[in-house]
Design an enzyme around this catalytic site. Structure first.
Site, PDB file in Angstrom:
ATOM      1  N   ASN A 210      -1.217  -7.327  17.060  1.00 52.61           N
ATOM      2  CA  ASN A 210      -0.806  -7.786  15.731  1.00 52.61           C
ATOM      3  C   ASN A 210      -0.492  -9.273  15.811  1.00 52.61           C
ATOM      4  OD1 ASN A 210       2.140  -8.124  16.339  1.00 52.61           O
ATOM      5  ND2 ASN A 210       1.944  -5.939  16.765  1.00 52.61           N
ATOM      6  N   ASP A 279       2.492   0.908  16.807  1.00 53.42           N
ATOM      7  CA  ASP A 279       2.885   2.310  16.600  1.00 53.42           C
ATOM      8  C   ASP A 279       1.905   3.256  17.280  1.00 53.42           C
ATOM      9  OD1 ASP A 279       5.199   1.806  15.147  1.00 53.42           O
ATOM     10  OD2 ASP A 279       4.017   1.389  13.335  1.00 53.42           O
ATOM     11  N   LYS A 289     -16.671  -2.215  29.186  1.00 51.77           N
ATOM     12  CA  LYS A 289     -16.918  -2.668  27.813  1.00 51.77           C
ATOM     13  C   LYS A 289     -17.819  -1.661  27.091  1.00 51.77           C
ATOM     14  CE  LYS A 289     -18.711  -6.573  25.297  1.00 51.77           C
ATOM     15  NZ  LYS A 289     -19.734  -7.580  25.307  1.00 51.77           N
ATOM     16  N   PRO A 306       5.569   5.643  22.111  1.00 52.42           N
ATOM     17  CA  PRO A 306       6.988   6.002  22.028  1.00 52.42           C
ATOM     18  C   PRO A 306       7.733   4.994  21.165  1.00 52.42           C
ATOM     19  CG  PRO A 306       6.481   5.071  24.181  1.00 52.42           C
ATOM     20  CD  PRO A 306       5.170   5.242  23.470  1.00 52.42           C
ATOM     21  N   ASP A 307       8.758   5.460  20.433  1.00 55.44           N
ATOM     22  CA  ASP A 307       9.616   4.545  19.683  1.00 55.44           C
ATOM     23  C   ASP A 307      10.706   4.068  20.656  1.00 55.44           C
ATOM     24  OD1 ASP A 307      11.577   3.313  18.172  1.00 55.44           O
ATOM     25  OD2 ASP A 307      11.193   4.573  16.418  1.00 55.44           O
ATOM     26  N   ILE A 308      10.541   2.864  21.146  1.00 54.09           N
ATOM     27  CA  ILE A 308      11.426   2.371  22.221  1.00 54.09           C
ATOM     28  C   ILE A 308      12.861   2.235  21.703  1.00 54.09           C
ATOM     29  CG2 ILE A 308      11.785   0.536  23.919  1.00 54.09           C
ATOM     30  CD1 ILE A 308       8.773  -0.161  23.600  1.00 54.09           C
ATOM     31  N   PHE A 324      14.630  -4.872  14.315  1.00 54.43           N
ATOM     32  CA  PHE A 324      14.033  -5.805  13.368  1.00 54.43           C
ATOM     33  C   PHE A 324      12.961  -5.052  12.597  1.00 54.43           C
ATOM     34  CE2 PHE A 324      15.084 -10.405  13.915  1.00 54.43           C
ATOM     35  CZ  PHE A 324      16.158 -10.221  14.771  1.00 54.43           C
ATOM     36  N   LYS A 342      16.748   5.466  12.899  1.00 52.54           N
ATOM     37  CA  LYS A 342      16.804   5.115  14.330  1.00 52.54           C
ATOM     38  C   LYS A 342      18.236   5.054  14.841  1.00 52.54           C
ATOM     39  CE  LYS A 342      12.423   2.629  14.135  1.00 52.54           C
ATOM     40  NZ  LYS A 342      11.419   2.031  14.987  1.00 52.54           N
TER      41      LYS A 342
HETATM   42  O1  C5P Z   1       7.697  -0.717  13.729  1.00 52.94           O
HETATM   43  P1  C5P Z   1       9.031  -0.513  13.077  1.00 52.94           P
HETATM   44  O2  C5P Z   1       9.123  -1.131  11.726  1.00 52.94           O
HETATM   45  O3  C5P Z   1       9.538   0.889  13.156  1.00 52.94           O
HETATM   46  O4  C5P Z   1      10.011  -1.426  13.966  1.00 52.94           O
HETATM   47  C1  C5P Z   1      11.386  -1.433  13.727  1.00 52.94           C
HETATM   48  C2  C5P Z   1      12.100  -1.652  15.020  1.00 52.94           C
HETATM   49  O5  C5P Z   1      11.738  -0.628  15.947  1.00 52.94           O
HETATM   50  C3  C5P Z   1      11.829  -2.960  15.731  1.00 52.94           C
HETATM   51  O6  C5P Z   1      13.074  -3.376  16.245  1.00 52.94           O
HETATM   52  C4  C5P Z   1      10.873  -2.606  16.853  1.00 52.94           C
HETATM   53  O7  C5P Z   1      11.048  -3.431  17.990  1.00 52.94           O
HETATM   54  C5  C5P Z   1      11.256  -1.181  17.165  1.00 52.94           C
HETATM   55  N1  C5P Z   1      10.148  -0.336  17.620  1.00 52.94           N
HETATM   56  C6  C5P Z   1      10.146   0.152  18.898  1.00 52.94           C
HETATM   57  N2  C5P Z   1       9.122   0.959  19.316  1.00 52.94           N
HETATM   58  C7  C5P Z   1       8.102   1.279  18.499  1.00 52.94           C
HETATM   59  C8  C5P Z   1       8.076   0.769  17.188  1.00 52.94           C
HETATM   60  C9  C5P Z   1       9.113  -0.054  16.790  1.00 52.94           C
HETATM   61  O8  C5P Z   1      11.076  -0.138  19.653  1.00 52.94           O
HETATM   62  N3  C5P Z   1       7.137   2.050  18.933  1.00 52.94           N
END
Ligand code: C5P
Length: 402
Positions: A210, A279, A289, A306-308, A324, A342
């Site tokens: 991105n 995501d 390639k 994973p959502d870190i 953020f 979250k």
């Molecule tokens: O992508 P999203 O809008 O959910 O991001 C919101 C917050 O979640 C950001 O702080 C981003 O760093 C975190 N995040 C994350 N792992 C992901 C997606 C987002 O830690 N896979």
């Protein structure tokens, strides 16, 4: 919210060719929320005009002890009162020698002698003048007297020689000054910060990413360092230099970012997820390639990352968590939904189309108390206000616990 970090500084110019850099220095100080009052020696006026410095600082410039604009002819006292620091840049060998001996035969040297605030000097001179034992003795004495000496640097000199004695660049002086002036709201606190985009490979040469530049995350890391935090920065692929003093780990994919976060999170007091984590990633990226074929379609299968931040905030003893949210519409509503989902103490929301890649940002901070808007400003200025807010929330949470 007004900017509580606004500082007032006297910028003293002495007579060296590096005085031309003071113009850019003044501009950058103002950009960083520092109010600048310029004072020039007679020799400095031979290199750059007071009119230039007045236009850039937005304040009248003082050059004379007996300036009638200051009541009671007390310019040497009045001007430095209420200031957070005096910065002399450039500081010539002669001016440094005067400081060491407490000489006060013009406005700037008298201001330095009569000051109540810290003094920082950025030496600028020919390499032989710098190397001269007299100058070296003087600089050592200045440091013993508690004066902060910024630089000098080595490199090309105006006289055509190469060596030590160049004045630091404006950006370096502003950085050092900002760090010096910042209230140490996070002294010793361990902050783990993610920044930049992630890059999810499709094959050996292609990938999904991105437009995040990492500027906001790096600015937050700088602001946390200025506030005295011990910063670990986990950065996706960006072309920014590591903030001085941060421990940096560079990663590419969300999975690598997650692993790096897992390694550090147990030793973290505050987690700030600024990274624009993808995501989704490509399921089973190809090792080689992908060749173009005559097929009408090429399908990529994406699987969720994973959502870190969610994982960090969901740990049994989570650090203080900040997220953020970049949205392209319904900013406040979506950001607050994310904050609740979250389970983070603070969510910082910005409009994706305006924030990504830009040098400025305009954000809204959302916490249990509601919404706090910060006006548009350079990212570092915004980051300092965010860090100040985090420090307030963090310390009140700590107080509640104890
Ligand atoms: O992508 P999203 O809008 O959910 O991001 C919101 C917050 O979640 C950001 O702080 C981003 O760093 C975190 N995040 C994350 N792992 C992901 C997606 C987002 O830690 N896979």
């Amino acid at each position: 919210m007004p900017d509580p970090s606004r500082r007032k500084v006297i910028l003293g110019l002495t007579g060296g060719i590096a005085a031309y850099k003071a113009a850019e220095l003044t501009r950058q100080m103002a950009q960083n929320g520092i109010e600048v009052q310029v004072v020039m020696t007679a020799a400095a006026c031979g290199f750059i005009t007071p009119a230039t410095m007045q236009a850039l600082s937005g304040n009248p410039v003082y050059t004379d002890m007996w300036d009638a604009r200051v009541s009671d002819n007390m310019a040497h006292i009045e001007l430095s009162r209420g200031r957070d620091a005096i910065v002399v840049a450039p500081a010539t060998a002669d001016f440094i020698a005067k400081l060491v001996h407490g000489l006060a035969d013009d406005l700037l040297s008298t201001l330095c002698l009569a000051r109540e605030c810290p003094l920082l000097v950025a030496p600028a001179m020919n390499r032989q003048m710098w190397d001269n034992p007299a100058t070296q003795r003087n600089v050592s004495q200045l440091k013993r007297d508690g004066v902060v000496v910024l630089g000098p640097a080595s490199g090309d000199q105006a006289c055509g020689e190469i060596g030590m004695g160049r004045m630091l660049e404006a950006e370096e002086i502003v950085q050092a000054l900002s760090a010096f002036l910042a209230p140490k709201l996070l002294n010793g606190v361990r902050a783990l910060i993610t920044a930049g985009p992630t890059f999810e490979p499709i094959d050996a040469v292609r990938g999904i990413t991105n437009q995040s530049s990492g500027k906001m995350g790096y600015a937050v890391a700088c602001a946390a360092l200025e506030a005295g935090a011990r910063v670990t920065l986990i950065s996706g692929p960006v072309s920014l230099p590591a903030p001085a003093g941060a421990q940096i780990t560079r990663v590419e994919t969300a999975a690598q970012m997650f692993e790096a976060v897992k390694r550090h999170v147990a030793h973290t007091d505050i987690y700030i997820g600024v990274a624009a984590v993808a995501d989704y990633r490509v399921d089973k990226p190809r090792q080689h390639k992908i060749k173009k074929t005559d097929e009408a379609q090429l399908q990529l299968k994406l699987v969720p990352n994973p959502d870190i931040l969610g994982w960090v905030a969901g740990r049994p003893k989570p650090p203080f968590c900040v997220g953020f949210a970049a949205e392209s519409r319904n900013l406040d509503e979506y950001a607050d939904q994310k904050r609740r989902r979250k389970k983070v103490q603070l969510m910082v929301a910005n409009l994706a189309q305006e924030a990504i890649g830009a040098d400025d940002n305009e954000v809204t901070m959302l916490d249990d108390a509601g919404m706090h808007r910060l006006e548009r400003a350079p990212k570092l200025v915004v980051a300092r206000q965010i860090v100040a807010h985090i420090a307030r929330l963090y310390s009140s949470k700590k107080k509640r616990k104890s």
